[in-house]
Write a protein that holds these residues in place. Structure first.
Motif, PDB file in Angstrom:
ATOM      1  N   THR A   7       0.912  -1.377   0.017  1.00 32.18           N
ATOM      2  CA  THR A   7      -0.103   0.183  -0.076  1.00 32.18           C
ATOM      3  C   THR A   7       0.831   1.227  -0.110  1.00 32.18           C
ATOM      4  OG1 THR A   7      -0.145  -0.362   2.211  1.00 32.18           O
ATOM      5  CG2 THR A   7      -2.273  -0.882   0.938  1.00 32.18           C
ATOM      6  N   GLY A   8       2.039   1.142   0.544  1.00 36.82           N
ATOM      7  CA  GLY A   8       2.943   2.536   0.566  1.00 36.82           C
ATOM      8  C   GLY A   8       4.418   2.137   0.635  1.00 36.82           C
ATOM      9  N   LEU A   9       4.833   1.454  -0.283  1.00 36.31           N
ATOM     10  CA  LEU A   9       6.266   0.917  -0.436  1.00 36.31           C
ATOM     11  C   LEU A   9       7.034   1.947  -0.298  1.00 36.31           C
ATOM     12  CD1 LEU A   9       6.186  -2.276  -2.971  1.00 36.31           C
ATOM     13  CD2 LEU A   9       6.123  -2.082  -0.425  1.00 36.31           C
ATOM     14  N   VAL A  10       6.831   3.270  -0.998  1.00 35.05           N
ATOM     15  CA  VAL A  10       7.576   4.175  -1.233  1.00 35.05           C
ATOM     16  C   VAL A  10       8.026   4.866   0.322  1.00 35.05           C
ATOM     17  CG1 VAL A  10       5.987   6.083  -1.373  1.00 35.05           C
ATOM     18  CG2 VAL A  10       8.284   6.460  -2.322  1.00 35.05           C
ATOM     19  N   HIS A  11       7.279   4.594   1.025  1.00 30.14           N
ATOM     20  CA  HIS A  11       7.301   5.159   2.801  1.00 30.14           C
ATOM     21  C   HIS A  11       7.649   3.843   3.430  1.00 30.14           C
ATOM     22  CE1 HIS A  11       5.083   8.729   1.342  1.00 30.14           C
ATOM     23  NE2 HIS A  11       6.182   9.155   1.706  1.00 30.14           N
ATOM     24  N   GLY A  12       7.671   2.422   2.868  1.00 31.05           N
ATOM     25  CA  GLY A  12       8.189   1.495   3.630  1.00 31.05           C
ATOM     26  C   GLY A  12       6.897   0.793   4.338  1.00 31.05           C
ATOM     27  N   THR A  13       5.699   0.846   3.740  1.00 31.86           N
ATOM     28  CA  THR A  13       4.410   0.564   4.243  1.00 31.86           C
ATOM     29  C   THR A  13       4.000  -0.614   3.615  1.00 31.86           C
ATOM     30  OG1 THR A  13       4.107   2.663   5.559  1.00 31.86           O
ATOM     31  CG2 THR A  13       2.087   0.990   5.263  1.00 31.86           C
ATOM     32  N   VAL A  14       3.595  -1.725   4.363  1.00 31.58           N
ATOM     33  CA  VAL A  14       2.761  -2.843   3.849  1.00 31.58           C
ATOM     34  C   VAL A  14       1.593  -3.141   4.675  1.00 31.58           C
ATOM     35  CG1 VAL A  14       2.766  -5.189   3.299  1.00 31.58           C
ATOM     36  CG2 VAL A  14       4.740  -3.897   2.876  1.00 31.58           C
ATOM     37  N   THR A  15       0.291  -3.470   3.869  1.00 36.33           N
ATOM     38  CA  THR A  15      -0.763  -3.843   4.832  1.00 36.33           C
ATOM     39  C   THR A  15      -0.734  -5.300   4.936  1.00 36.33           C
ATOM     40  OG1 THR A  15      -1.948  -1.747   4.191  1.00 36.33           O
ATOM     41  CG2 THR A  15      -3.260  -3.877   4.943  1.00 36.33           C
ATOM     42  N   VAL A  16      -0.617  -5.796   5.942  1.00 37.11           N
ATOM     43  CA  VAL A  16      -0.812  -7.311   6.197  1.00 37.11           C
ATOM     44  C   VAL A  16      -2.269  -7.714   6.613  1.00 37.11           C
ATOM     45  CG1 VAL A  16       0.050  -9.325   7.582  1.00 37.11           C
ATOM     46  CG2 VAL A  16       1.611  -7.430   6.540  1.00 37.11           C
ATOM     47  N   VAL A  17      -2.962  -8.503   6.088  1.00 36.26           N
ATOM     48  CA  VAL A  17      -4.351  -9.214   6.432  1.00 36.26           C
ATOM     49  C   VAL A  17      -4.139 -10.299   7.188  1.00 36.26           C
ATOM     50  CG1 VAL A  17      -6.489  -9.329   5.601  1.00 36.26           C
ATOM     51  CG2 VAL A  17      -5.396  -7.550   4.590  1.00 36.26           C
ATOM     52  N   ALA A  18      -4.767 -10.456   8.329  1.00 37.17           N
ATOM     53  CA  ALA A  18      -4.793 -11.715   9.024  1.00 37.17           C
ATOM     54  C   ALA A  18      -6.265 -11.821   9.649  1.00 37.17           C
ATOM     55  CB  ALA A  18      -3.859 -11.807  10.092  1.00 37.17           C
ATOM     56  N   ASP A  19      -6.703 -13.065   9.259  1.00 38.74           N
ATOM     57  CA  ASP A  19      -8.120 -13.444   9.860  1.00 38.74           C
ATOM     58  C   ASP A  19      -9.164 -12.162   9.552  1.00 38.74           C
ATOM     59  OD1 ASP A  19      -7.121 -15.503  10.761  1.00 38.74           O
ATOM     60  OD2 ASP A  19      -6.820 -14.858  12.666  1.00 38.74           O
ATOM     61  N   GLY A  20      -8.951 -11.596   8.390  1.00 40.99           N
ATOM     62  CA  GLY A  20      -9.923 -10.554   7.896  1.00 40.99           C
ATOM     63  C   GLY A  20      -9.570  -9.203   8.580  1.00 40.99           C
ATOM     64  N   THR A  21      -8.553  -8.932   9.346  1.00 42.17           N
ATOM     65  CA  THR A  21      -8.214  -7.675  10.053  1.00 42.17           C
ATOM     66  C   THR A  21      -6.877  -7.231   9.137  1.00 42.17           C
ATOM     67  OG1 THR A  21      -9.004  -8.449  11.944  1.00 42.17           O
ATOM     68  CG2 THR A  21      -7.637  -6.536  12.029  1.00 42.17           C
ATOM     69  N   SER A  22      -6.971  -5.802   9.072  1.00 36.75           N
ATOM     70  CA  SER A  22      -5.905  -5.135   8.442  1.00 36.75           C
ATOM     71  C   SER A  22      -4.841  -4.604   9.321  1.00 36.75           C
ATOM     72  CB  SER A  22      -6.246  -4.317   7.307  1.00 36.75           C
ATOM     73  OG  SER A  22      -7.071  -4.696   6.438  1.00 36.75           O
TER      74      SER A  22
END
Length: 420
Positions: free
Chosen positions: A84-99
């Motif tokens: 979601t925001g690799l240029v700022h080092g951010t990844v959204t990880v989804v576990a059991d439907g929660t982001s």
């Protein structure tokens, strides 16, 4: 800089028993990003609120693992990973439907408002120093151990909202931090606002014009319902900020009275209603503010109530029932609260209290007649039917809603004969 806080005052307690740390989805993220070759901690709001004993909803993570490896580890563990925001080092990880937002530790090399050039780091203190306030630069590991490289815990328990490093520089990185300074003071602050932070907000206030309407509106709504919203608005006005934010002069006294009334009634605050009390003098203000903050039509309609003149028939019980019937429960409640705030009556006034809580005691009746009832009385046109229904209904309202269907039919029949 180390994580040792012994020289900064009280060390933060462990969050080992915090329920949010042991939620299955949170534990899965920790497990996926744990182990050799990296370290991951929860950061910011979740840690801050947990230390205050407040409910924790969203959990963000900071990690020494670079983004592509975050994604690889997450997917290997069966979790979804979104760049979601690799240029700022951010990844959204989804576990059991929660982001969960997972951001690699970083330092800002250059900043252009919200657009920054970053370099990744493994230094937790360096990552902490690029955040906004000390009370947000708090980290917690999977075991609940809290890491506080900048002494944020001491500020948190003292109720001091303090910019990290140079306040003006922090603000220039994102001018929304001016509003966040007031919101965090309104939620977590105790006593006077930090003097250096106030000076910087006042000096940099022109930057508010660079922000999108949506971001300002979102932050303002959250500020308006904060526990110390009245004080925050007063302080922002005294330092020349509030008029710039609203695009007009505020009604601070009415805003304060509305908050006092809400507290006396024990009702939940509504951000748009509070905005109406604060910023709307005449109906045209509602349109202007709705355009300024890109509010919905429903929000504009609620704002418009703030521009209606004080209704002197309230809080009379009979008048209140007529208002409730005409407006419906939600609009009625808002109108009464604003009218009460416009009056000189105190928040403990029993008559106003009865008017404000009328919907809890009195069920709004349905008008017993319909168009076919009038049609059965003679050969009337559509407009005639509508006019006759209106007259009968008004008679029923003026009589206190006491007449039953048969009495109203008799009245309609008499009207039909007189018009024949």
């Amino acid at each position: 800089m180390s994580d040792d806080t012994s020289k900064r005052g009280a060390a933060p307690p462990s969050l080992e028993g915090a329920a949010w740390l042991h939620r299955p989805e949170t534990a899965r993220v920790f497990a996926a990003l744990g182990g050799k070759g990296g370290e991951t901690r929860a950061v910011g709001g979740a840690v801050r609120d947990a230390l205050l004993g407040l409910p924790v909803a969203d959990v963000d993570f900071a990690t020494t693992i670079v983004p592509d490896k975050v994604m690889a580890r997450a997917r290997k563990a069966g979790l979804k990973a979104i760049p979601t925001g690799l240029v700022h080092g951010t990844v959204t990880v989804v576990a059991d439907g929660t982001s969960f937002e997972v951001t690699t530790l970083r330092r800002d090399v250059e900043t252009f408002g919200r657009h920054a050039t970053v370099a990744f780091t493994e230094d937790w203190a360096e990552d902490a120093r690029r955040r906004d306030f000390t009370l947000n630069a708090l980290y917690a590991g999977a075991d609940g151990a809290v890491f506080d490289p900048l002494g944020g815990y001491q500020d948190l328990i003292s109720g001091r909202v303090r910019f990290i490093g140079d306040a003006a520089m922090r603000i220039r990185e994102d001018y929304l931090r001016i509003l966040r300074f007031f919101r965090f003071n309104a939620f977590y602050g105790k006593g006077r606002f930090d003097a250096d932070g106030l000076k910087a907000c006042a000096r940099e206030r022109a930057g508010l014009r660079l922000l999108s309407a949506e971001r300002v509106a979102s932050e303002l709504k959250r500020l308006l319902v904060a526990p110390r919203a009245a004080e925050a608005m007063s302080v922002s006005f005294d330092h020349g900020l509030l008029c710039d934010i609203l695009g007009g002069v505020p009604r601070l006294a009415r805003f304060d009275r509305l908050i006092g009334i809400e507290l006396a009634l024990g009702c939940d605050p509504n951000a748009v209603l509070r905005l109406a009390a604060l910023a709307v003098f005449v109906p045209g203000d509602a349109k202007r503010i709705a355009r300024r903050f890109k509010l919905s039509n429903a929000e504009q309609a609620l704002l418009a109530l703030g521009g209606e003149p004080f209704d002197h028939v309230l809080p009379d019980e009979a008048a209140a029932k007529r208002k409730l019937y005409a407006l419906g429960p939600e609009r009625y409640a808002s109108r009464v609260l604003l009218a009460w705030a416009d009056s000189a009556a105190p928040a403990t006034d029993p008559a106003w209290h009865r008017a404000a809580t009328l919907a809890e005691r009195w069920e709004v009746p349905d008008f017993p007649l319909r168009g076919p009832d009038i049609m059965a009385l003679g050969d009337f046109s559509g407009p005639q039917i509508g006019e006759m229904l209106r007259r009968v209904e008004q008679h029923w309202i003026d009589g206190g809603f006491t007449q039953d269907r048969d009495e109203l039919l008799a009245l309609a029949e008499a009207m039909a004969k007189s018009s024949a």
